[in-house]
Scaffold this active site. Structure first.
Site, PDB file in Angstrom:
ATOM      1  N   ASP A  24      27.147  20.413   1.825  1.00  0.00           N
ATOM      2  CA  ASP A  24      25.798  20.785   1.364  1.00  0.00           C
ATOM      3  C   ASP A  24      25.546  20.487  -0.118  1.00  0.00           C
ATOM      4  O   ASP A  24      24.415  20.565  -0.578  1.00  0.00           O
ATOM      5  CB  ASP A  24      25.554  22.283   1.584  1.00  0.00           C
ATOM      6  CG  ASP A  24      25.469  22.627   3.060  1.00  0.00           C
ATOM      7  OD1 ASP A  24      25.218  21.706   3.860  1.00  0.00           O
ATOM      8  OD2 ASP A  24      25.663  23.803   3.408  1.00  0.00           O
ATOM      9  N   ARG A  59      21.502  24.997   5.091  1.00  0.00           N
ATOM     10  CA  ARG A  59      20.795  26.259   5.318  1.00  0.00           C
ATOM     11  C   ARG A  59      20.044  26.703   4.076  1.00  0.00           C
ATOM     12  O   ARG A  59      18.926  27.138   4.152  1.00  0.00           O
ATOM     13  CB  ARG A  59      21.800  27.343   5.744  1.00  0.00           C
ATOM     14  CG  ARG A  59      21.552  27.785   7.171  1.00  0.00           C
ATOM     15  CD  ARG A  59      22.585  28.753   7.654  1.00  0.00           C
ATOM     16  NE  ARG A  59      23.758  28.039   8.119  1.00  0.00           N
ATOM     17  CZ  ARG A  59      24.988  28.545   8.111  1.00  0.00           C
ATOM     18  NH1 ARG A  59      25.207  29.747   7.669  1.00  0.00           N
ATOM     19  NH2 ARG A  59      25.993  27.829   8.545  1.00  0.00           N
TER      20      ARG A  59
END
Ligand code: ADP
Length: 362
Positions: free
Chosen positions: A140, A184
C-alpha cells in the site's frame, strides 16, 4: 557467537523473502547466526524459532541452511506471517522479549507494514537491551518515513498488467471497466497505476466526494467518451478498495443510468489478493538487498528502535546514499499524518491528482 532473529508480520509483500535471504547472507559473512521466527509476532511470543544459518563445512564460518536459496525470488514470506492481537498487550511483548533472551538472541529484524513496525517500536522502547530494527514492507505504500516499501513496485506492475489485459478486451466491445485495487486507507496504488496505465479516471479513499457525486462524474465521463465522433473504445476507471462505494453496485447503477446508449456495457473487476502475490520485480529485489544491508549494519552498530527508509527526507544518512535510518517514533507520527491526510506527502499527492485528473479524462 552473536545471534539475530528475523520475522515477517502483517500483510505479506513481494520482496519479503528477498530481504530475509539478503539478511541471512549479510549476517553470515559477519559471523552472526540468524534465527527465523515462524508466523510473525505469534511465533515470537511462542518461541517458534528455527535456525537459518549453520556452520560452514569444516570451518568456523557460517552459511545459510540448505533449501532456502530458491525463496529469494518468490513472493509471500516463507517464514509465514500473522495478525497477532496478543502483541498489542505489553505483557505479551515482555514474553516475546523473554523468548529472545532465553535463546541468547541479541536483536530482531522486523519486516512488515506500519502496524508491525509500530509493534517493533513498542518492543524496542520497553526492552532496550534488545536491538530492534524495522524494514518497511507494504504494497500500500502507507508507511511514514520512507518513499517506498517492499512490494509496492511488484504490486504496481501486476495492476498495470491487469489494466493492459482488460483494456484489450474492453476496446473490442466499447466497455467501461471499473477496476478495484487494494488500498483500504491509502490510494497510492490506485493513483500510481491510473497514471501508468493511462486510465480515464481514478477514485481514492483520500477524497471527500459523495457516492452521488462520484457516480454523476463517471456517467458524464462515459457518455463523453462514447459520444458520436469520439474515437475512444474503452473507459478504464481505477478505484481503491477503501472508497466506501461497493464497486459492483457502482457498475450496476452506471449501467442502468447509461441504458439509453446502445452497445455500451459497464463491468466491475476486483483484483483483490491477486495483487499481493507474484515474483518480486527487479526494483523490489534491489530494495530488499539495500534495506536489509542497512538493517544488518544498524544491528551490528548496536542501534535499536530504527527503521531503514528509502529516499526519505528525514533520518540519519547511511553508507548507501538512498537509504536512511529513521527513528521508529518518527515512522509512527509520519504514518498517522499520512493516514489522516495532514501529511504534506498526502496533500501533494491529492494536488498532483487534481492536476492529473483532467488529463486522464481526455
Ligand atoms: P501491517 O504490519 O501490514 O500494517 P497490521 O496493521 O495488521 O499489518 O499489523 C500487524 C501486526 O503488528 C498486528 O497483528 C500486531 O501484532 C502488530 N501491531 C500492529 N499495531 C500494533 C500496535 N499499535 N502495538 C503493538 N503491536 C501492533
Amino acid at each position: 557467537m552473536e545471534k539475530v532473529a528475523i520475522l515477517t508480520s502483517g500483510g505479506d509483500a513481494p520482496g519479503m523473502n528477498a530481504a530475509i535471504w539478503a539478511a541471512i547472507k549479510l549476517a553470515a559473512v559477519n559471523g552472526t547466526q540468524v534465527v527465523g521466527v515462524e508466523g510473525g509476532y505469534d511465533g515470537l511470543i511462542d518461541g517458534s524459532f528455527r535456525p537459518l544459518t549453520k556452520s560452514a563445512d569444516g570451518g568456523a564460518g557460517l552459511r545459510p541452511v540448505a533449501g532456502l536459496a530458491w525463496t529469494a525470488g518468490t513472493g509471500g514470506t516463507f517464514l509465514g506471517s500473522s495478525r497477532c492481537p496478543r502483541f498489542l498487550e505489553p505483557k505479551n511483548r515482555a514474553n516475546a522479549a523473554a523468548q529472545l533472551r532465553e535463546a541468547a538472541i541479541g536483536g530482531l529484524i522486523v519486516i512488515g507494514g506500519n502496524g508491525s513496525l509500530t509493534g517493533a517500536h513498542l518492543l524496542a522502547l520497553e526492552h532496550p537491551d534488545l536491538r530492534v530494527i524495522g524494514v518497511p514492507a507494504s504494497i500500500d505504500n502507507d508507511i511514514g518515513g520512507t518513499l517506498d516499501a517492499l512490494g509496492v513496485d511488484t504490486a504496481l506492475n501486476t495492476i498495470i498488467d491487469a489494466c493492459d489485459r482488460i483494456s484489450d478486451t474492453a476496446r473490442s466491445h466499447h466497455r467501461a471497466v471499473i477496476l478495484e485495487v487494494m488500498g483500504r486507507r491509502s490510494g497510492y496504488l490506485a493513483m500510481a497505476s491510473a497514471v501508468a496505465a493511462t486510465a480515464d479516471a481514478v477514485i481514492l479513499p483520500e477524497e471527500t466526494r459523495t457516492e452521488d457525486e462520484i457516480r454523476a462524474r463517471l456517467e458524464e465521463l462515459i457518455r463523453r467518451s462514447f459520444a458520436p465522433g469520439s474515437d475512444k473504445r474503452r473507459v478504464l476507471i481505477i478505484k481503491a478498495e477503501g472508497v466506501a462505494v461497493p464497486t459492483t453496485r457502482l457498475a450496476r447503477q452506471l449501467q442502468d443510468q447509461l441504458a439509453d446508449i446502445p452497445n455500451v456495457t459497464v463491468r466491475a473487476t476486483i483484483l483483490g489478493h491477486l495483487v499481493r502475490g507474484g515474483h518480486p520485480s527487479y526494483h523490489d529485489r534491489m530494495l530488499a538487498g539495500r534495506l536489509a544491508l542497512a538493517a544488518m549494519t544498524a544491528f551490528h552498530d548496536d542501534h535499536t528502535d530504527l527503521m531503514t527508509g528509502w529516499n526519505s527526507p528525514i533520518g540519519t544518512p547511511t553508507a548507501d546514499a538512498n537509504v536512511r535510518l529513521i527513528e521508529l517514533a518518527d515512522m509512527v507520527s509520519e504514518t498517522k499524518a499520512m493516514l489522516d491526510g495532514s501529511s504534506p506527502i498526502v496533500q501533494r499527492r491529492i494536488q498532483l491528482l487534481n492536476k492529473v485528473r483532467e488529463v486522464l479524462a481526455l
